[in-house]
Enzyme design. Sequence first.
Site, PDB file in Angstrom:
ATOM      1  N   ASP A  90       0.810  -1.227   0.000  1.00 55.24           N
ATOM      2  CA  ASP A  90       0.000   0.000   0.000  1.00 55.24           C
ATOM      3  C   ASP A  90       0.844   1.279   0.000  1.00 55.24           C
ATOM      4  O   ASP A  90       0.582   2.195   0.789  1.00 55.24           O
ATOM      5  CB  ASP A  90      -0.926   0.026   1.222  1.00 55.24           C
ATOM      6  CG  ASP A  90      -1.644  -1.277   1.476  1.00 55.24           C
ATOM      7  OD1 ASP A  90      -1.880  -2.012   0.504  1.00 55.24           O
ATOM      8  OD2 ASP A  90      -1.985  -1.558   2.643  1.00 55.24           O
TER       9      ASP A  90
ATOM     10  N   GLU B 113     -10.943  -1.400  -3.433  1.00 51.92           N
ATOM     11  CA  GLU B 113     -10.303  -0.584  -2.393  1.00 51.92           C
ATOM     12  C   GLU B 113      -9.203   0.262  -3.035  1.00 51.92           C
ATOM     13  O   GLU B 113      -9.037   0.283  -4.245  1.00 51.92           O
ATOM     14  CB  GLU B 113      -9.696  -1.498  -1.321  1.00 51.92           C
ATOM     15  CG  GLU B 113      -8.658  -2.473  -1.888  1.00 51.92           C
ATOM     16  CD  GLU B 113      -8.293  -3.600  -0.951  1.00 51.92           C
ATOM     17  OE1 GLU B 113      -8.979  -3.769   0.078  1.00 51.92           O
ATOM     18  OE2 GLU B 113      -7.328  -4.326  -1.248  1.00 51.92           O
TER      19      GLU B 113
END
Length: 352
Positions: A37, A234
Amino acid sequence: MIDWSKPLFLVIGTAITALCATAAVADNPIVPGQYADPEIRIFDHRFWIFPTYSASETTPDQPVVLSEQQREMRENPDIWSPFLKQTFMDAFSSPDLVNWTRHPRVLEVANISWAAYALWAPSAIQANDRYYLFFGANDIKDNEQLGGIGVAVSDDPEGPYRDALGKPLIGEIHNGAQPIDQMVFRDDDGQFYLYYGGWQHSNVARLSDDLLSLEPFDNGEFFKEITPSKDYVEGSFMVKRKGIYYLMWSEGEWTGPDYSVAYATSHSPVGPFENKGKILQQDNKIARGAGHHSVVNIPDTDDWYIVYHRRPLHSDDGNHRVLAIDRMIFNEDGTIKPVIMTDEGISPVTLP
């Protein structure tokens, strides 16, 4: 070329600097260790990457310090065990996108009274002579559970960051979007927006000038759903180029090989957005599970780079993720070319 499998480290205070010859070209992965991420920013004429810690175990120099309340929060039997290891965040800085310095534990749950695990997906921005780090914590599944999106502040990009509110900024589920994977974006007019969401729903919210509260939209609502595709999962990320807003996100199961990146465009930061399709996905010769990315533009140029995590071909561990950087190129019509994943990485980039 750097052999990242054999790093030497010099500890100076809280910073760890790799002792190696200056690299002429980056390798992918760009840093040692398991991270995911990644969000890339430019602060003080250096590149900064803020990722999620993704290793299955902590090392001896990474003890977990918890209060009694935090230990109670971790007693939920439904928590996936690797999330219990995600109690801190490291950062990396570089003058050229090739040679990186690790800054350990820029944020940790010891400084967040309401967080205990699953410290995820940091998003950083410089404003008001300070640095703000937005983060997700506790992987909440309903509005009875404590957790969500928080914000921490520091006087320096390398931290330490301290919880700014003593509670989540967004601690409930709105429009079906789990409060995770936040990204803070400043538009050209100075307005701050927060893009976030999991569970196949994406929201945008307006932030106050001090970035510590939400402001309503013209209709009085605080959360606007902007889910751009039925395949959205997401990892929302926003960039603006030549007056066009590019909402980007991840699709597919994050532990699987089909994790990928797609994007949509709009003339407004709050949509509606037109889905343009995927630009990054697995390459069976390079890596699988390529997703949850961020993008950086070199100032005064049209040169763009995408930073993302991916899973090595030899690993089936869903939590085994490493960081990579490759070029991202726009077509003349403003669409984005499919990203070519590489093992070689990129050449050094000089900031103006």
